[in-house]
Design an enzyme around this catalytic site. Structure first.
Site, PDB file in Angstrom:
ATOM      1  CG  PHE A  37       0.161   4.935   3.661  1.00 41.21           C
ATOM      2  CD1 PHE A  37      -0.313   4.642   4.758  1.00 41.21           C
ATOM      3  CD2 PHE A  37       1.253   3.714   3.113  1.00 41.21           C
ATOM      4  CE1 PHE A  37      -1.235   3.495   5.205  1.00 41.21           C
ATOM      5  CE2 PHE A  37       0.718   2.384   4.115  1.00 41.21           C
ATOM      6  CZ  PHE A  37      -0.394   1.995   4.592  1.00 41.21           C
TER       7      PHE A  37
ATOM      8  CB  THR B 175      -1.125   0.702   1.123  1.00 38.73           C
ATOM      9  OG1 THR B 175      -1.806  -1.140   1.426  1.00 38.73           O
ATOM     10  CG2 THR B 175      -2.318   1.233   1.495  1.00 38.73           C
TER      11      THR B 175
END
Ligand code: PEP
Ligand code: MN
Length: 570
Positions: free
Chosen positions: A182, A180
């Site tokens: 960010f 992921t």
């Protein structure tokens, strides 16, 4: 004394959430970092906008499920600045209350993003409702605090540890290499000037006119200026049906000539282009790259080097005891329990404290090597059997000392780890006998032994074929009398640089001072130890040995809370 200013970073979720992990890694060199958990993404942007947090962190893109579009929408709405990015590998675990079997699961809670990343895995739970919640770690907290039954959740392994639940399956994401990305956000625009030294990225949003070929024209401009685009996402305009904003990430800084010119041209053509931020591009840290390199250029093995040495065995050895992988990177094993086993009530009450607070392994001396022949010598075989009772009741492996070859058979029958105490580190007859077994051994440093002597004692055991040796720094005799021993914490990095064997620290015997046990336990974690051994007693004032250095329930609870907190940083 003036308190140092905190640096607060807002994130969505609870302690143990992936966003918290990502921010702790991103800001690991920033002093006084304070993660601020928030219920929603909106709360994160609000915390930053209002000045309650210096920065915020928001997931923006996942390698399995794609864009987290809400983040883009909120950043456009609030006009906060993107000042950094980071990428975190994400691995999910199925977590449930202790003793629950997979067949008994009726509900599975987690954040929708986590549920989507494990969609294929979840198909097998035909009788369970899959229910979205506000957070991964928050769902773990909910199950733990409300003591829910028949439920499970998807979250990080670490959050199961924080809230003391069981892990039923790990790495359940549908595709490997799940990551992921960010954004780090701030109210002020800290990177607009002069960061040409960084490899940069820029995020923009623009509209196109509702005319044929407009997006194609815009993309042509980026091509003309040789701009490398890394993301393009369209989002509804919201106020006008079937009109879109285009969010775009690219390599380069807004002040670079090619970006500035391209933006001018697009603005003239479409009427709206907004720069959300130029920020340093995420690069895997140098140390990670080094590690990768080490793995690919496998070190040569020197067959003439001692068995304990890294030249002979370049990878760290992992000693498995129950569920604990002692020596595995990132694992920090806590062995805790009374100095001596004194009786059933004392042992069970103490073991309960250790288990409740999250210790991995129960310690307790049954055969005690005491400095005076008139002191309590331990319960012997009866003590070993009591340890076994506690092991069964609490599901904790046990470590106990063997003081001579005569007792080896009885201790070896029950113990999960055989402890060789400081006074026996150079009992070579005992070392050789233990070397013939396969049971893990905890070898404590003699109080007058050099590190080289400790390593050579380990060599006796390894040479006979038992490779499950864990070393223990427990303090040495020096001229200092303020402490029982001088805990030599430099031994930990020294040993780590010379041997593949796991190293743990015993701050209880290492200091002999109650108030020093917790600080030195924390220091042990910071210098890279694989674990600690702590003396705990349900009633230290009535203990038959070493009560003065034993933590009570409150002290141990505090120590474990601190260890859990620091584990996220080190
Ligand atoms: C113990 O751990 O019980 C003990 C006696 O420690 P040491 O051998 O380090 O003195
Ligand atoms: Mn003791």
């Amino acid at each position: 004394m003036k308190k140092q200013k905190e640096f607060r970073v807002a994130y969505q979720g609870e302690a143990g959430a992936f966003s918290e992990k990502a921010l702790l890694i991103y800001f690991k060199d920033t002093k006084n970092i304070v993660p601020i958990p928030c219920r929603t993404f909106y709360d994160v942007v609000e915390a930053v906008r209002s000045g309650n947090a210096e920065r915020g962190i928001m997931p923006v893109e996942n390698s399995i499920i794609g864009c987290i579009t809400h983040t883009y929408d909120l950043l456009l709405e609030t006009k906060l600045n993107i000042v950094g990015e980071t990428i975190l590998p994400i691995s999910h675990a199925l977590i449930a209350p202790k003793d629950i079997k997979k067949d008994d699961i009726k509900k599975i809670y987690s954040h929708p993003a986590a549920l989507s990343q494990c969609e294929v895995y979840l198909r097998r739970f035909k009788n369970a409702d899959i229910l979205p919640t506000y957070d991964t770690a928050g769902s773990v907290k909910l199950i733990a605090e409300k003591k829910l039954t028949g439920v499970a959740t998807i979250a990080s392994k670490e959050s199961a540890e924080i809230y003391d639940l069981s892990i039923l399956d790990t790495a359940i994401e549908d595709y490997p290499d799940n990551q992921t990305r960010f954004f780090i956000i701030a109210a002020e625009n800290i990177h607009t000037q002069n960061i040409a030294c960084y490899p940069c990225k820029t995020t923009i949003v623009f509209d196109t006119l509702n005319q044929p070929g407009m997006l194609y024209e815009c993309l042509g401009i980026f091509n003309k200026h040789k701009i490398n685009l890394t993301l393009l996402e369209s989002r509804p305009h919201k106020t006008e049906a079937w009109k879109y904003h285009f969010f775009m990430d690219m390599i380069g800084h807004v002040n670079n000539e090619n970006l500035a010119s391209a933006f001018d041209e697009i603005k003239k053509m479409t009427g709206f282009l907004y720069v959300m931020g130029s920020y340093p591009r995420y690069q895997a840290k140098l140390s990670e790259k080094k590690e990768e390199k080490n793995i690919s250029n496998k070190k040569k093995i020197d067959k003439n080097a001692p068995l304990y040495s890294l030249d002979r065995h370049p990878e760290p050895s992992i000693v498995q005891v129950g569920n604990s992988m002692i020596g595995e990177k990132k694992n920090f094993t806590v062995m805790a329990g009374p100095c001596s086993v004194e009786g059933r009530h004392q042992l069970i009450s103490t073991a309960k404290i250790c288990k409740d607070e999250g210790a991995d392994i129960l310690r307790g001396g049954a055969f005690k090597p005491r400095s005076s022949p008139y002191s309590f010598q331990g319960l012997g075989e009866e003590g070993v059997k009591l340890l076994c009772e506690a092991k069964k009741q609490f599901g904790m492996p046990i470590v106990t000392e063997v003081i001579g070859v005569e007792e080896l058979e009885i201790v070896a029958e029950y113990a999960d780890i055989l402890q060789i105490g400081a006074r026996n580190m150079q009992n070579y007859v005992l070392l050789k006998e233990i070397g013939k077994l396969k049971i893990p051994v905890l070898l404590k440093r003699g109080m007058m032994a050099t590190l080289q002597e400790l390593l050579m004692s380990a060599e006796y055991i390894l040479d006979k074929g038992n490779s499950n040796v864990i070393l223990c720094e427990r303090g040495i005799r020096t001229f200092e009398t303020a402490t029982r021993n001088t805990l030599d914490l430099s031994a930990v990095p020294y040993l780590k640089q010379h041997t593949h064997l796991p190293v743990i620290v015993d701050p209880s015997h290492g200091t002999g001072v109650l108030e020093l046990v917790e600080p030195m336990a924390k220091a042990a974690l910071a210098v890279g130890a694989d674990g600690i051994m702590i003396e705990v007693h349900f009633s230290p004032s009535t203990a038959l040995s070493d009560g003065y250095q034993s933590l009570d329930a409150k002290g141990f609870k505090h120590l474990m809370k601190e260890i859990k907190r620091l584990k996220k940083i080190f």
